[in-house]
Design a protein around this motif. Structure first.
Motif, PDB file in Angstrom:
ATOM      1  N   LEU A  60      47.169 -59.303 -42.093  1.00 17.25           N
ATOM      2  CA  LEU A  60      47.353 -58.536 -40.858  1.00 17.25           C
ATOM      3  C   LEU A  60      47.606 -57.056 -41.137  1.00 17.25           C
ATOM      4  N   HIS A  67      39.107 -56.170 -40.814  1.00 21.31           N
ATOM      5  CA  HIS A  67      39.077 -56.125 -39.346  1.00 21.31           C
ATOM      6  C   HIS A  67      38.389 -54.847 -38.839  1.00 21.31           C
ATOM      7  N   PRO A  71      44.770 -53.854 -37.174  1.00 21.13           N
ATOM      8  CA  PRO A  71      44.917 -54.589 -35.913  1.00 21.13           C
ATOM      9  C   PRO A  71      46.121 -54.155 -35.066  1.00 21.13           C
ATOM     10  N   GLU A 252      47.036 -57.658 -30.588  1.00 21.87           N
ATOM     11  CA  GLU A 252      46.235 -58.828 -30.917  1.00 21.87           C
ATOM     12  C   GLU A 252      46.271 -59.040 -32.422  1.00 21.87           C
ATOM     13  N   GLU A 253      46.646 -60.235 -32.841  1.00 18.70           N
ATOM     14  CA  GLU A 253      46.742 -60.551 -34.271  1.00 18.70           C
ATOM     15  C   GLU A 253      45.553 -61.421 -34.665  1.00 18.70           C
ATOM     16  N   PRO A 254      44.629 -60.889 -35.497  1.00 15.01           N
ATOM     17  CA  PRO A 254      43.468 -61.706 -35.902  1.00 15.01           C
ATOM     18  C   PRO A 254      43.904 -62.893 -36.744  1.00 15.01           C
ATOM     19  N   SER A 261      42.226 -65.223 -32.373  1.00 12.84           N
ATOM     20  CA  SER A 261      43.370 -64.309 -32.456  1.00 12.84           C
ATOM     21  C   SER A 261      44.518 -64.816 -31.593  1.00 12.84           C
ATOM     22  N   ARG A 263      47.415 -63.342 -28.995  1.00 11.89           N
ATOM     23  CA  ARG A 263      47.717 -62.142 -28.200  1.00 11.89           C
ATOM     24  C   ARG A 263      49.204 -62.097 -27.917  1.00 11.89           C
TER      25      ARG A 263
END
Ligand SMILES: C[S@@+](CC[C@H](N)C(=O)[O-])C[C@H]1O[C@@H](n2cnc3c(N)ncnc32)[C@H](O)[C@@H]1O
Length: 275
Positions: A60, A67, A71, A252-254, A261, A263
């Motif tokens: 992250l 990404h 992110p 938003e965390e992939p 993801s 949210r």
């Protein structure tokens, strides 16, 4: 005359960095311990699980290339837009995990004295290797479809990491200009105890920057700190001056290469300690 002033200015010695921390009771691989974490606590702490949470935090926070961007850029922007300004500021990120937010702050503000505090040794080891020792990381992200990217580290000399409880910091009273904490207060058993500790270590007029999805782990958090207006009135009662209140700050965390993801609807706020 102007030349003498310039020479004097250039020759003012830089205040030493990292010296807010007194000598630690112990250390492991360059990570000083200011909390005596028992073996039982190590085992119970999910944030010590390298292959799960440390690699997830690494993906992250340290692997933008996966990404095409960072992110949590909206979170970083929020902090940047509300950071105090000046030379030689002393700043701590509490619950810093792998150190992205405080690492970027230290890198952009070389006269500042920056600290990353966390309760997880594994997070801090990763942070120290990457931000201070200049190591290249090769996290195993195959389970997420991202492979094993190589992430080049930094050798920052104005950033120190230390293991401590966020509610019991290893800093003297009134020693910090800014305390940051993100995605932390909902991990704590008693979030309001942490606010009192952060008031202790901040200088008069010092600044607290908090962002959290308020996804509390424990009933006490839901009872005392939700809905977020309870946090607002608590801080005001304690004399903090609220400079900004943003709800929601969406993030938003992939989760994987496919684009799945999580949210998060964070509350973000800036509170100044009375001068
Ligand atoms: C959800 S992660 C958030 C990390 C990062 N700040 C972010 O915004 O993504 C929570 C972090 O807080 C740390 N933590 C949990 N309880 C803590 C405590 N009592 N004191 C200090 N750190 C703590 C964990 O080890 C973990 O690294």
């Amino acid at each position: 005359m102007w030349l003498r002033v310039l020479v004097q200015r250039l020759s003012v010695p830089e205040p030493p960095k990292g010296n807010l921390l007194s000598p630690a009771s112990s250390s492991r691989r360059g990570v000083p311990f200011f909390y005596d974490k028992s073996e039982a606590e190590f085992k119970a702490d999910v944030y010590e699980r390298y292959d799960e949470l440390v690699t997830r935090q690494t993906a992250l926070h340290l692997a933008d290339e996966l990404h095409q961007a960072y992110p949590f850029q909206p979170l970083q922007n929020y902090i940047r837009d509300h950071l105090s300004v000046g030379d030689h500021l002393k700043v701590a990120d509490v619950g810093c995990s792998v150190g992205r937010l405080i690492g970027d702050i230290a890198n952009a503000n070389t006269s500042w004295d920056c600290y990353g505090i966390d309760l997880s040794y594994q997070m801090l080891r990763q942070a120290t290797d990457f931000w201070v020792k200049g190591a290249s990381l090769r996290p195993n992200l195959i389970r997420y479809g991202w492979g094993t990217p190589e992430l080049a580290g930094y050798e920052l000399t104005n950033l120190s990491f230390a293991l401590a409880k966020g509610e019991l910091l290893p800093f003297p009273d009134a020693s910090l200009d800014v305390v940051i904490n993100t995605f932390l207060i909902d991990r704590l058993p008693t979030p309001f105890a942490a606010f009192a500790e952060w008031a202790r270590v901040l200088k008069p007029g010092g600044r607290l920057i908090t962002a959290s999805p308020l996804n509390f782990l424990q009933p006490e958090g839901w009872r005392t700190a939700h809905p977020p207006v309870k946090i607002l009135s608590h801080l005001q009662q304690q004399g903090w001056s609220i400079e900004n209140w943003t709800d929601p700050l969406p993030l938003e965390e992939p989760m994987d290469v496919r684009g799945n993801s999580v949210r998060w609807a964070c509350v973000a706020f800036v509170a100044d300690k009375p001068s």
